[in-house]
Design a protein around this motif. Structure first.
Motif, PDB file in Angstrom:
ATOM      1  N   TRP A 179      39.885  32.711  39.447  1.00  0.00           N
ATOM      2  CA  TRP A 179      39.226  34.014  39.440  1.00  0.00           C
ATOM      3  C   TRP A 179      39.389  34.666  38.069  1.00  0.00           C
ATOM      4  O   TRP A 179      38.485  35.382  37.604  1.00  0.00           O
ATOM      5  CB  TRP A 179      39.750  34.921  40.549  1.00  0.00           C
ATOM      6  N   ALA A 180      40.516  34.426  37.403  1.00  0.00           N
ATOM      7  CA  ALA A 180      40.691  34.945  36.044  1.00  0.00           C
ATOM      8  C   ALA A 180      39.670  34.314  35.101  1.00  0.00           C
ATOM      9  O   ALA A 180      39.131  34.989  34.209  1.00  0.00           O
ATOM     10  CB  ALA A 180      42.112  34.689  35.554  1.00  0.00           C
ATOM     11  N   GLN A 181      39.379  33.025  35.298  1.00  0.00           N
ATOM     12  CA  GLN A 181      38.348  32.379  34.483  1.00  0.00           C
ATOM     13  C   GLN A 181      36.974  32.978  34.766  1.00  0.00           C
ATOM     14  O   GLN A 181      36.177  33.175  33.844  1.00  0.00           O
ATOM     15  CB  GLN A 181      38.331  30.872  34.748  1.00  0.00           C
ATOM     16  N   VAL A 182      36.698  33.261  36.031  1.00  0.00           N
ATOM     17  CA  VAL A 182      35.433  33.905  36.392  1.00  0.00           C
ATOM     18  C   VAL A 182      35.327  35.246  35.667  1.00  0.00           C
ATOM     19  O   VAL A 182      34.327  35.539  35.009  1.00  0.00           O
ATOM     20  CB  VAL A 182      35.317  34.095  37.930  1.00  0.00           C
ATOM     21  N   ALA A 183      36.363  36.073  35.789  1.00  0.00           N
ATOM     22  CA  ALA A 183      36.348  37.404  35.184  1.00  0.00           C
ATOM     23  C   ALA A 183      36.160  37.324  33.671  1.00  0.00           C
ATOM     24  O   ALA A 183      35.358  38.069  33.096  1.00  0.00           O
ATOM     25  CB  ALA A 183      37.639  38.153  35.525  1.00  0.00           C
ATOM     26  N   THR A 184      36.875  36.421  33.036  1.00  0.00           N
ATOM     27  CA  THR A 184      36.786  36.293  31.577  1.00  0.00           C
ATOM     28  C   THR A 184      35.399  35.822  31.146  1.00  0.00           C
ATOM     29  O   THR A 184      34.816  36.355  30.196  1.00  0.00           O
ATOM     30  CB  THR A 184      37.869  35.327  31.064  1.00  0.00           C
ATOM     31  N   THR A 185      34.873  34.830  31.839  1.00  0.00           N
ATOM     32  CA  THR A 185      33.544  34.317  31.504  1.00  0.00           C
ATOM     33  C   THR A 185      32.490  35.400  31.685  1.00  0.00           C
ATOM     34  O   THR A 185      31.600  35.557  30.836  1.00  0.00           O
ATOM     35  CB  THR A 185      33.213  33.085  32.373  1.00  0.00           C
ATOM     36  N   LEU A 186      32.592  36.162  32.753  1.00  0.00           N
ATOM     37  CA  LEU A 186      31.619  37.233  32.992  1.00  0.00           C
ATOM     38  C   LEU A 186      31.731  38.340  31.944  1.00  0.00           C
ATOM     39  O   LEU A 186      30.714  38.831  31.449  1.00  0.00           O
ATOM     40  CB  LEU A 186      31.792  37.800  34.399  1.00  0.00           C
ATOM     41  N   ARG A 187      32.961  38.712  31.588  1.00  0.00           N
ATOM     42  CA  ARG A 187      33.125  39.734  30.542  1.00  0.00           C
ATOM     43  C   ARG A 187      32.543  39.245  29.220  1.00  0.00           C
ATOM     44  O   ARG A 187      31.884  40.009  28.505  1.00  0.00           O
ATOM     45  CB  ARG A 187      34.600  40.099  30.366  1.00  0.00           C
ATOM     46  N   SER A 188      32.758  37.979  28.900  1.00  0.00           N
ATOM     47  CA  SER A 188      32.226  37.411  27.659  1.00  0.00           C
ATOM     48  C   SER A 188      30.697  37.403  27.645  1.00  0.00           C
ATOM     49  O   SER A 188      30.082  37.442  26.583  1.00  0.00           O
ATOM     50  CB  SER A 188      32.735  35.981  27.467  1.00  0.00           C
ATOM     51  N   ALA A 189      30.101  37.358  28.847  1.00  0.00           N
ATOM     52  CA  ALA A 189      28.641  37.366  28.956  1.00  0.00           C
ATOM     53  C   ALA A 189      28.082  38.788  29.051  1.00  0.00           C
ATOM     54  O   ALA A 189      26.892  38.974  29.286  1.00  0.00           O
ATOM     55  CB  ALA A 189      28.214  36.552  30.178  1.00  0.00           C
ATOM     56  N   GLY A 190      28.957  39.799  28.891  1.00  0.00           N
ATOM     57  CA  GLY A 190      28.500  41.178  28.883  1.00  0.00           C
ATOM     58  C   GLY A 190      28.676  41.929  30.187  1.00  0.00           C
ATOM     59  O   GLY A 190      28.331  43.103  30.279  1.00  0.00           O
ATOM     60  N   PHE A 191      29.214  41.272  31.209  1.00  0.00           N
ATOM     61  CA  PHE A 191      29.457  41.942  32.493  1.00  0.00           C
ATOM     62  C   PHE A 191      30.842  42.592  32.451  1.00  0.00           C
ATOM     63  O   PHE A 191      31.833  42.021  32.893  1.00  0.00           O
ATOM     64  CB  PHE A 191      29.375  40.944  33.647  1.00  0.00           C
TER      65      PHE A 191
END
Length: 166
Positions: free
Chosen positions: A139-151
């Protein structure tokens, strides 16, 4: 001096449940985020990673309950509703198992095959603990990937910021 600190499985599943509810709500508002690229193969997208999180919860719960692990090829969940229903099912079964797990049961050692790590041997306690740590890590990877994509419209994911009473 050494201090012993332990989380109960009830606390960990409560935290996991709360985070999952928030993720379901977030993805309902941002369904396109599920199709963002992540890695390769089964994990090519965030959708694949979320499905992986819940598939592992189910497969390891199967093992804890003395069942054969559900084959990955038998896990079909494409829509947001289907993916999170799989997670609900897995955590419901895990919750039921943990509610009756004894110290003697927790000490039972299982040997099993995995898709990526080969044959493993671990106690049921270690397997149950891994379900939570595995989920938190991904879930930390999900959160980080989404933040990096602007979410960036996420909440604080740390257990310290949760409503969990400890």
């Amino acid at each position: 001096m050494s201090v012993t600190c332990a989380y109960t499985y009830a606390e960990l599943i409560s935290y996991s449940d709360a985070e999952t509810v928030r993720w379901r709500e977030w993805f309902t508002r941002n369904p396109g985020a599920l199709d963002l690229p992540f890695a390769e193969g089964r994990l090519a997208t965030i959708r694949g990673l979320v499905l992986h999180i819940f598939s592992v919860e189910l497969r390891y719960t199967d093992r804890l309950c003395g069942r054969e692990a559900t084959p990955y090829d038998d896990i079909h969940a494409d829509s947001l509703e289907e993916i999170f229903a799989l997670g609900d099912r897995a955590r419901s079964e895990l919750r039921g198992y943990l509610a009756t797990m004894t110290e003697a049961d927790a000490a039972v050692v299982l040997t099993f095959s995995t898709l990526t790590a080969g044959t493993l041997t671990a106690s049921k306690r270690k397997i149950a603990s891994n379900i939570f740590i595995h989920g938190m890590r991904h879930w930390a990877q999900v959160a980080t990937t989404l933040r990096s994509a602007g979410f960036t419209d996420q909440w604080g994911h740390d257990i310290l910021l949760s409503e969990l009473a400890m």
